[in-house]
Write an enzyme that holds these catalytic residues in place. Sequence first.
Site, short mmCIF file in Angstrom:
data_model
loop_
_atom_site.label_atom_id
_atom_site.label_comp_id
_atom_site.label_asym_id
_atom_site.label_seq_id
_atom_site.Cartn_x
_atom_site.Cartn_y
_atom_site.Cartn_z
N HIS A 360 -20.15 -5.78 -8.13
CA HIS A 360 -20.06 -6.90 -7.20
C HIS A 360 -21.41 -7.49 -6.83
O HIS A 360 -21.46 -8.36 -5.96
CB HIS A 360 -19.36 -6.46 -5.91
CG HIS A 360 -17.88 -6.31 -6.04
ND1 HIS A 360 -17.01 -7.37 -5.95
CD2 HIS A 360 -17.11 -5.22 -6.24
CE1 HIS A 360 -15.77 -6.94 -6.09
NE2 HIS A 360 -15.80 -5.64 -6.26
N LYS A 551 -19.27 -15.73 7.11
CA LYS A 551 -19.50 -14.67 6.14
C LYS A 551 -20.51 -13.69 6.74
O LYS A 551 -21.11 -13.95 7.77
CB LYS A 551 -19.99 -15.21 4.80
CG LYS A 551 -21.18 -16.14 4.88
CD LYS A 551 -21.50 -16.74 3.52
CE LYS A 551 -20.53 -17.84 3.14
NZ LYS A 551 -19.71 -17.55 1.99
N ARG A 552 -20.65 -12.57 6.08
CA ARG A 552 -21.64 -11.59 6.49
C ARG A 552 -23.02 -12.25 6.61
O ARG A 552 -23.38 -13.08 5.78
CB ARG A 552 -21.65 -10.47 5.45
CG ARG A 552 -22.66 -9.38 5.64
CD ARG A 552 -22.33 -8.20 4.73
NE ARG A 552 -22.20 -8.59 3.33
CZ ARG A 552 -23.18 -8.53 2.45
NH1 ARG A 552 -24.38 -8.10 2.82
NH2 ARG A 552 -22.98 -8.87 1.18
N LYS A 557 -27.43 -15.20 1.76
CA LYS A 557 -26.34 -16.14 2.04
C LYS A 557 -26.85 -17.38 2.78
O LYS A 557 -26.15 -18.37 2.91
CB LYS A 557 -25.24 -15.44 2.83
CG LYS A 557 -24.52 -14.37 2.00
CD LYS A 557 -23.45 -13.65 2.80
CE LYS A 557 -22.79 -12.53 2.00
NZ LYS A 557 -21.89 -13.03 0.93
N THR A 659 -15.20 -15.18 -2.00
CA THR A 659 -13.77 -15.49 -1.91
C THR A 659 -13.50 -16.43 -0.75
O THR A 659 -12.49 -17.13 -0.74
CB THR A 659 -12.91 -14.22 -1.76
OG1 THR A 659 -13.37 -13.46 -0.64
CG2 THR A 659 -12.97 -13.38 -3.02
N LYS A 663 -10.68 -19.60 -0.25
CA LYS A 663 -9.76 -19.76 0.88
C LYS A 663 -9.94 -21.12 1.54
O LYS A 663 -8.97 -21.80 1.90
CB LYS A 663 -9.99 -18.65 1.90
CG LYS A 663 -9.69 -17.25 1.38
CD LYS A 663 -10.35 -16.18 2.24
CE LYS A 663 -10.30 -14.84 1.53
NZ LYS A 663 -11.19 -13.84 2.13
#
Length: 814
Positions: A360, A551-552, A557, A659, A663
């Site tokens: 991942h 998100k985290r 990110k 993901t 969504k």
Amino acid sequence: MASSDAAGDAAALRDAIVRKLTYDMGKSRSGARDRDWFLATALAVRDRVIDRWIDVTRASYEGGRKQVYYLSLEFLVGRLLRDAVSNLGLDATLRDALAPLGVDYDAVRLAEPDAALGNGGLGRLAACFMESLSSLAIPAFGYGIRYEHGLFRQILRDGWQHEYPEDWLQFGNPWEFARPEIAHDIGFGGSVEAVRVSETAIRHVWHPGETVQAVAYDTPVVGWRGQHVNTLRLWSARALDPLKLEAFNFGDHVGALADRMRQEAISKVLYPSDETPAGQELRLRQEYFFTSAALQDLVRRHLRVYGDLTSLPDRVAIQLNDTHPAIAVAELMRICVDLHGMGWEEAWAVTRGSISYTNHTLLPEALESWAVPLMERLLPRHMQIIYLINAHHLDEVRARHPGDDRLLSSVSLIEEGHGRRVRMGHLAFVGSHKVNGVSALHSDLLKKTVFRDFNALAPDRIVNKTNGITFRRWLQQANPALTRLVSDAVGPAVLDDAGRLEGLIPLAEDAGFRDRFAAVKLANKQALAEIIRQQLDLRVDPAAMFDVQIKRIHEYKRQLLNILETVALYDAIRAQPHLNWVPRVKIFAGKAAASYHRAKQIIKLAYDVGRVVNSDPTVRDLLKVAFLPNYNVSLAEMIVPAADLSEQISTAGMEASGTGNMKLALNGALTIGTLDGANVEIRERVGDPNIFIFGLTTEEVDAKRRDGSHGAAAVQASPRLGEVLEAVEGGVFSPDDRGRYRDLMGSIRGHDYFMVGADFDSYFEAQRRADARWADPTAWWRSAVLNTAQVGWFSSDRTIAEYAEEIWRVPLGR
């Protein structure tokens, strides 16, 4: 007649709920609260699953069907009542059952605690996969840990994250079945004895220094339309000796419980901090604990049905979800060789034939490795096995590439530099028959980067399986109004086959349909605006663009990039108030790892910027900033349907898939993002006009890093970025501590590993393109409809079907 049957079903369910409330919980109807009604309802719904669960499990074994075993340190299942009710087709029946009792179904389902058994995408993916395995009628077990507290509850105090235990089990879990009779001994430490069994054979016997029991708790996982039910089996740690009675009787009441507390800490908390040696040891104990329990359990079940282990690869598919369960390679070898007397070569064929591994990440810190001294002390027999696996592996490499010491060092399971460490990703690769990435870009990068040399040695082993989501949960359950609109347009069979969403494509040109689509979005935004008001005491305009990054919190990110663009927009609005600015609400949510101090600082910066922006009357409500605390599945189910713009802005080449992007696009949000992870494939599906792509490509990022490009050059080339950094560095947003963000901004002027400065201007320009699209409602809602219409391919049903065909070799049951 149909209405009479429906009324009868509702009455029967109502009676079952009242019986559960009375006889299982000892509560009266008049004294019951929402939580009591939730427990009674969940128990009554669970009863409707059990017969099917038992029948399906028995039929799978009697029919000799191959079993899938999915090993994951996380299963972020969220609330389960609506999931089970929806998949059983009981939504209307349950509402009709509860209404005469004066009970509101929505209040009941919201009383369910959110199971905090995961951190983010990895755990949510595992939960999606379990649902799809059931929906496709593939016999499967999910194996993980029954964390008593799970991931922490996040509370923000003056913008600083504080972590508290998440007591999701405080009032019990009605979905699970305790299985105290299913318990496996898990050993740690001790010594290994070499026992000679013949002149040429030696058997190794591990004598653990301590033993912990793994006790099973089973949760049924209901597939779509309730036709198939699989099992999520989570393990809880239990000490063999509950207390040292002699010490207790001598007055050492605390010391008598010390060993028990230490052993049962294994299943207390998800991702304990690994900043200390004790934290690192606990993390390794957790990983071995659930992996060993899973393998012992599936071997026990296999032997009971088939009698020997040689047939394991034909009857069993073991999927390792990331490197956390990579110790499974050594553990299965130990079980085969030490416990069942297999020869090494035969055991290796069984192990590699049974195991496959999902990678991942390309981040070096996420490709786990463990210090050899820790492994030798905690898992001495496994360390011996790993050494032997490595010796055989390197012998094969040396035979094929004599004299290539660089290659040998690269593919060795043991890293020799800076302290000897076991490379768990390498172990998982060598011990698997297939290794998969989770997006087309990620799988390609696996071959070119972290597993480049392995790919040269085994060019057919790496395959791609682009992630997917349970579209029914993220559409039907999270967004029922949009589901009704879609079902009316293309038919209810869309819930059986996400590909039917493509029937919406022509309707993107239908003004009436676009208006109805926009009305659904507005209603969802009104609901989210109320949550923001309640949680943050902040009023936002539902008619504004809801710009969402959930998100985290991690530097790659790039929440920081989003925050800095927010500051630039804030400055621009104040400098040129006469322009026709698009009203925006910037919505953030996510947790920072407890020991990740820079991520916590980024949360604080978002809070500080929001505090200044939200209180400034000169922006005239054109810009608001909201950071919603304690992000979890339930909060995501409220944010995702309300999002207009989906922030997927990771540094190119660093996000494996994502993901959340799927969504949000499914619910009609337009993506602003880099060409990273599954964004690449989303762009291919929705088309360039319906996505806002910006920034450096993976190749350009790599080139800049190789050239040693300094962030100062990007800052010098961008006056806008320079002004933003000066404002943040100077304490405009932190007047109480003007130096708070000096180091954080200095990282952008310095090495800028995550290319925040390099991508800033491109990102700012992409945001203005989004503004222009929003200002043209026809264009915006056409793009929104096309996003929903064209992302059905990202269903986890499709992903699981691909795993089943290419990796697991199991037929679909439906």
